[in-house]
Scaffold this motif. Structure first.
Motif, PDB file in Angstrom:
ATOM      1  N   ARG A   3      26.919  27.696 -32.310  1.00  0.00           N
ATOM      2  CA  ARG A   3      27.177  26.357 -31.818  1.00  0.00           C
ATOM      3  C   ARG A   3      25.876  25.568 -31.652  1.00  0.00           C
ATOM      4  NH1 ARG A   3      29.025  24.442 -26.323  1.00  0.00           N
ATOM      5  NH2 ARG A   3      29.147  22.227 -26.755  1.00  0.00           N
ATOM      6  N   ALA A   4      24.849  26.242 -31.133  1.00  0.00           N
ATOM      7  CA  ALA A   4      23.573  25.553 -30.931  1.00  0.00           C
ATOM      8  C   ALA A   4      23.037  25.047 -32.264  1.00  0.00           C
ATOM      9  CB  ALA A   4      22.579  26.488 -30.275  1.00  0.00           C
ATOM     10  N   TYR A   9      21.930  20.585 -35.999  1.00  0.00           N
ATOM     11  CA  TYR A   9      22.190  20.043 -37.339  1.00  0.00           C
ATOM     12  C   TYR A   9      22.831  18.657 -37.234  1.00  0.00           C
ATOM     13  CZ  TYR A   9      24.379  19.746 -41.991  1.00  0.00           C
ATOM     14  OH  TYR A   9      24.781  19.339 -43.232  1.00  0.00           O
ATOM     15  N   ALA A  10      23.888  18.576 -36.428  1.00  0.00           N
ATOM     16  CA  ALA A  10      24.612  17.312 -36.306  1.00  0.00           C
ATOM     17  C   ALA A  10      23.718  16.229 -35.697  1.00  0.00           C
ATOM     18  CB  ALA A  10      25.858  17.496 -35.456  1.00  0.00           C
ATOM     19  N   LYS A  11      22.932  16.623 -34.703  1.00  0.00           N
ATOM     20  CA  LYS A  11      22.054  15.631 -34.065  1.00  0.00           C
ATOM     21  C   LYS A  11      21.024  15.094 -35.048  1.00  0.00           C
ATOM     22  CE  LYS A  11      18.119  14.409 -32.178  1.00  0.00           C
ATOM     23  NZ  LYS A  11      16.817  14.535 -32.815  1.00  0.00           N
ATOM     24  N   GLU A  12      20.416  15.983 -35.829  1.00  0.00           N
ATOM     25  CA  GLU A  12      19.385  15.528 -36.768  1.00  0.00           C
ATOM     26  C   GLU A  12      19.979  14.604 -37.830  1.00  0.00           C
ATOM     27  OE1 GLU A  12      16.354  15.656 -36.304  1.00  0.00           O
ATOM     28  OE2 GLU A  12      16.086  17.304 -34.886  1.00  0.00           O
ATOM     29  N   LEU A  13      21.170  14.942 -38.309  1.00  0.00           N
ATOM     30  CA  LEU A  13      21.797  14.087 -39.324  1.00  0.00           C
ATOM     31  C   LEU A  13      22.113  12.717 -38.747  1.00  0.00           C
ATOM     32  CD1 LEU A  13      24.290  16.214 -41.431  1.00  0.00           C
ATOM     33  CD2 LEU A  13      21.998  15.455 -41.991  1.00  0.00           C
ATOM     34  N   ARG A  14      22.680  12.727 -37.534  1.00  0.00           N
ATOM     35  CA  ARG A  14      23.032  11.451 -36.914  1.00  0.00           C
ATOM     36  C   ARG A  14      21.778  10.610 -36.693  1.00  0.00           C
ATOM     37  NH1 ARG A  14      26.453  11.716 -31.679  1.00  0.00           N
ATOM     38  NH2 ARG A  14      28.072  11.763 -33.256  1.00  0.00           N
ATOM     39  N   PRO A 221      17.958  26.986 -23.418  1.00  0.00           N
ATOM     40  CA  PRO A 221      18.176  28.410 -23.653  1.00  0.00           C
ATOM     41  C   PRO A 221      18.732  28.681 -25.056  1.00  0.00           C
ATOM     42  CG  PRO A 221      19.894  27.550 -22.222  1.00  0.00           C
ATOM     43  CD  PRO A 221      18.927  26.435 -22.461  1.00  0.00           C
ATOM     44  N   VAL A 222      17.971  28.306 -26.060  1.00  0.00           N
ATOM     45  CA  VAL A 222      18.380  28.520 -27.449  1.00  0.00           C
ATOM     46  C   VAL A 222      17.183  29.131 -28.171  1.00  0.00           C
ATOM     47  CG1 VAL A 222      19.105  27.397 -29.583  1.00  0.00           C
ATOM     48  CG2 VAL A 222      19.896  26.503 -27.394  1.00  0.00           C
ATOM     49  N   ALA A 223      17.446  30.175 -28.963  1.00  0.00           N
ATOM     50  CA  ALA A 223      16.345  30.804 -29.693  1.00  0.00           C
ATOM     51  C   ALA A 223      15.725  29.788 -30.642  1.00  0.00           C
ATOM     52  CB  ALA A 223      16.846  32.011 -30.466  1.00  0.00           C
ATOM     53  N   ARG A 224      14.391  29.855 -30.737  1.00  0.00           N
ATOM     54  CA  ARG A 224      13.676  28.892 -31.568  1.00  0.00           C
ATOM     55  C   ARG A 224      14.191  28.844 -32.991  1.00  0.00           C
ATOM     56  NH1 ARG A 224       8.911  30.997 -29.525  1.00  0.00           N
ATOM     57  NH2 ARG A 224       8.747  32.156 -31.465  1.00  0.00           N
ATOM     58  N   TRP A 225      14.473  30.017 -33.556  1.00  0.00           N
ATOM     59  CA  TRP A 225      14.856  30.037 -34.974  1.00  0.00           C
ATOM     60  C   TRP A 225      16.160  29.295 -35.204  1.00  0.00           C
ATOM     61  CZ3 TRP A 225      19.415  32.231 -36.482  1.00  0.00           C
ATOM     62  CH2 TRP A 225      20.004  33.158 -35.617  1.00  0.00           C
ATOM     63  N   ARG A 226      17.032  29.269 -34.199  1.00  0.00           N
ATOM     64  CA  ARG A 226      18.287  28.535 -34.382  1.00  0.00           C
ATOM     65  C   ARG A 226      18.011  27.032 -34.449  1.00  0.00           C
ATOM     66  NH1 ARG A 226      22.724  31.974 -33.323  1.00  0.00           N
ATOM     67  NH2 ARG A 226      22.203  33.602 -31.838  1.00  0.00           N
TER      68      ARG A 226
ATOM     69  N   TYR B 105      21.683  17.864 -24.916  1.00  0.00           N
ATOM     70  CA  TYR B 105      21.211  18.975 -24.092  1.00  0.00           C
ATOM     71  C   TYR B 105      22.369  19.748 -23.492  1.00  0.00           C
ATOM     72  CZ  TYR B 105      16.253  18.120 -24.503  1.00  0.00           C
ATOM     73  OH  TYR B 105      14.984  18.033 -24.999  1.00  0.00           O
ATOM     74  N   GLY B 106      23.453  19.044 -23.158  1.00  0.00           N
ATOM     75  CA  GLY B 106      24.628  19.745 -22.638  1.00  0.00           C
ATOM     76  C   GLY B 106      25.140  20.745 -23.656  1.00  0.00           C
ATOM     77  N   ALA B 107      25.218  20.295 -24.921  1.00  0.00           N
ATOM     78  CA  ALA B 107      25.711  21.177 -25.974  1.00  0.00           C
ATOM     79  C   ALA B 107      24.739  22.335 -26.208  1.00  0.00           C
ATOM     80  CB  ALA B 107      25.918  20.392 -27.259  1.00  0.00           C
TER      81      ALA B 107
END
Lengths: 391, 248
Positions: A3-4, A9-14, A221-226, B105-107
């Motif tokens: 999900r992260a 991905y979605a944020k960068e495209l937007r 709290p998301v791994a860098r590679w993701r 950030y929430g997501a």
């Protein structure tokens, strides 16, 4: 896909789509490349034909060679007087070729000696070569006719002087004649993903650093590679999209020119399009990843832009090298990024067979490099100097 | 709860022959839940580096930092899930709206979409963000951008909140509403740790004060205890005395 990763991905495209000016620039540049190139190419070809078709020579001193003038007139050749400053004009490119007759021409000609004639031209200009060849051909024909007449007058069979009867049989198919044009399509296929992936590659690395949004982003709290993978997939999407649009533009443009002579020289329809896309999509994975890697070192958008333009310059040299050195196809070329793609794509445009290996080798190497670059970006974003460094 | 135990950070010299930079020499403190702890110190004292080690983005060269008993260096992802960090870099995405910035950030913090929307409602109430939510942030003032940054930091209601110089460059009104938020967080039982070089800021807000100078803790305790320790009758003198003593 986690999900992260999807979120990034979605944020960068937007984010990239919201940058209207850049997005529009990529879109328009991609879609217009094909049509514009073909219009220019078509004009170039028509120009060549027009020059060769009208039988016309320019002569200086035609009054000294009545026999030659007579011959040319019998052959429906238009003769124009060359201006006095013809040499300068040839140099400047305003005249293609001039036949120069010396004063003693007629005297020698009538005496049965060989008389000299000059053709003045500048062979560094390729578009003048049809005119040069035409002048040469006409003079040779005059030679042959006069020679024959002289031999017949002396009771000799003219065949003696021609042990070989040369006929022109050109083996190049019309497609191969147009291949020089088709160099352009592989070149644009290689450059378009560089253009398309650039904005996201810069914005998602150096842009984040400059904005001060990188540190908070990495604090999640998301791994860098993701995070890096999501960014790269977005850049890849744009890069591949730009390439597909560019190639689509070529398909549309060639279909418009279907009645034109250009169409007999080049074919770029659905099968070629499909093969190109199959080559370029993996290639775009590599270019966008490498762009990101380079841009991660940039502290600002501007700095990263400079780095990326160097990359584009290097990549655009490869097709030129192939074009000018006339490199013969060899297996090792498939192993070199950019060169491999160029070689295989050129083969597709020539209508030569492309094997699975031709596709798989460059694709595999592109993905391997993409993987290494993504891993390297992921590592760099763990580097305190990159995350916090303003220097 | 946030704990630092003899934390130290040395940055390797960039050029050979140059001396290493010691940003943090010896920092130990304990920031309990339900309290506001202030890291007070002059510029360059090592406050930011200390907070970065707590937020897991900088690896300590010695000692350790812990959040709710979890080691920051050993399990960074778990720690990051437990703290909301408003770092000294607080860039937001100019082409996204405030809501989209916060939602991102929430997501990333693994919240369900409905929970994110509920949290945005609650936080925009606190921070007076409502009219800004659906505007793109590129025209925002510094205070408005700050509010967005705070909202995204607090989006998943983290148990520990770390704020690095949060009032830097803010106007009076925004500073006031920020203080309000910080008190609310304490009253909700959170561990709030923030750094500042402004004396009044810390004395007005903090339950516990940790004074840092030249990379080490020189004194800590409640305001009254610090006054007593320094033998001065106002906090500013006490601060100058305690911070200066070390650097002299």
């Amino acid at each position: 896909m986690s999900r992260a990763l999807r979120t990034v991905y979605a944020k960068e495209l937007r984010d990239a789509m919201r940058d209207r000016r850049t997005a529009l620039m990529i879109f328009i540049a991609s879609i217009l490349t094909g049509p514009v190139t073909l219009v220019l190419a078509a004009q170039f070809i028509s120009g060549l034909e027009a020059k060769a078709d009208a039988l016309k020579v320019r002569m200086a001193g035609k009054q000294y060679a009545p026999a030659l003038v007579n011959f040319l007139q019998r052959n429906d050749v238009q003769i124009e007087d060359a201006p006095a400053d013809y040499e300068a004009r040839v140099k400047e490119g305003r005249l293609d070729a001039v036949i120069v007759v010396p004063e003693d021409f007629d005297e020698r000609f009538l005496a049965g000696d060989s008389a000299g004639v000059d053709i003045v031209y500048d062979d560094s200009r390729t578009d003048s070569s049809p005119s040069i060849r035409q002048a040469e051909r006409l003079l040779r024909a005059f030679n042959r006719e006069t020679g024959m007449l002289r031999m017949i007058a002396r009771g000799v069979s003219p065949d003696l002087s021609e042990p070989l009867k040369v006929e022109h049989v050109n083996t190049a198919t019309p497609r191969q004649k147009g291949a020089f044009l088709l160099f352009l399509i592989p070149m644009f296929a290689i450059l378009s993903p560089l253009l398309g992936g650039m904005s996201i590659a810069i914005d998602s690395t150096a842009g984040e650093r400059e904005r001060g949004s990188l540190e908070p982003l990495l604090g999640n709290p998301v791994a860098r590679w993701r995070i890096v993978l999501g960014k790269w997939l977005a850049a890849w999407t744009f890069a591949a999209g730009a390439a597909i649009l560019t190639l689509g533009g070529f398909v549309i443009a060639t279909s418009v020119y279907s009645g034109h002579r250009l169409a007999s020289l080049m074919t770029f329809g659905a099968p070629e399009f499909a093969q190109f896309v199959a080559m370029v999509v993996p290639f775009a994975a590599m270019t966008s990843a490498v762009q990101m890697l380079i841009c991660t070192y940039g502290r600002s958008y501007r700095e990263a832009q400079t780095y990326v333009s160097y990359l584009a310059t290097v990549a655009s040299f490869v097709p030129l090298i192939v074009m000018f050195t006339g490199m013969k196809d060899a297996f090792w070329q498939l192993l070199v990024p950019v060169l491999g793609q160029q070689v295989v794509l050129a083969r597709v445009t020539r209508g030569d067979a492309v094997t699975l290996l031709d596709w798989a080798m460059p694709a595999l190497i592109a993905f391997a490099i993409a993987g290494i670059a993504v891993a390297a970006v992921s590592r760099l974003l763990g580097d305190e100097r990159i995350v916090f460094g303003r220097s | 709860m946030i704990e630092a135990v003899t934390l130290a950070k040395r940055f390797a010299a960039r050029k050979p022959g140059a001396e290493d930079v010691v940003a943090v020499r010896d920092v130990s403190f304990r920031a309990p839940d339900g309290a506001i702890t202030g890291l007070l110190g002059p510029n360059g004292a090592g406050k930011t580096t200390t907070l970065r080690m707590i937020s897991t983005l900088v690896q300590p060269t010695a000692g350790r930092a812990m959040v709710d008993g979890i080691d920051c260096a050993a399990e960074p992802l778990k720690v990051r899930a437990r703290i909301g960090m408003l770092s000294d870099a607080r860039g937001i995405y100019a082409r996204l709206t405030a809501r989209e910035n916060i939602r991102y950030y929430g997501a990333l913090r693994g919240m369900a979409p409905e929970a994110v929307e509920r949290a945005i409602e609650r936080l925009s109430e606190w921070l007076d963000l409502r009219t800004l939510l659906d505007r793109r942030t590129d025209g925002f003032s510094q205070g408005e951008r700050m509010k967005v940054a705070i909202a995204r930091t607090l989006i998943d209601d983290p148990g520990n909140v770390v704020l690095d110089e949060p009032t830097n460059g803010l106007d009076v009104m925004t500073t006031r509403s920020l203080r309000e938020v910080i008190r609310r967080l304490r009253d909700a039982g959170k561990c709030v740790l923030f750094s500042s070089h402004v004396m009044q800021e810390v004395s007005a807000l903090c339950d516990e004060i940790v004074i840092v100078a030249r990379g080490a803790v020189v004194a800590s305790g409640r305001a009254a205890e610090l006054l007593a320790a320094s033998g001065r009758d106002n906090l500013e003198d006490a601060f100058v005395h305690l911070a200066g003593e070390e650097s002299a």
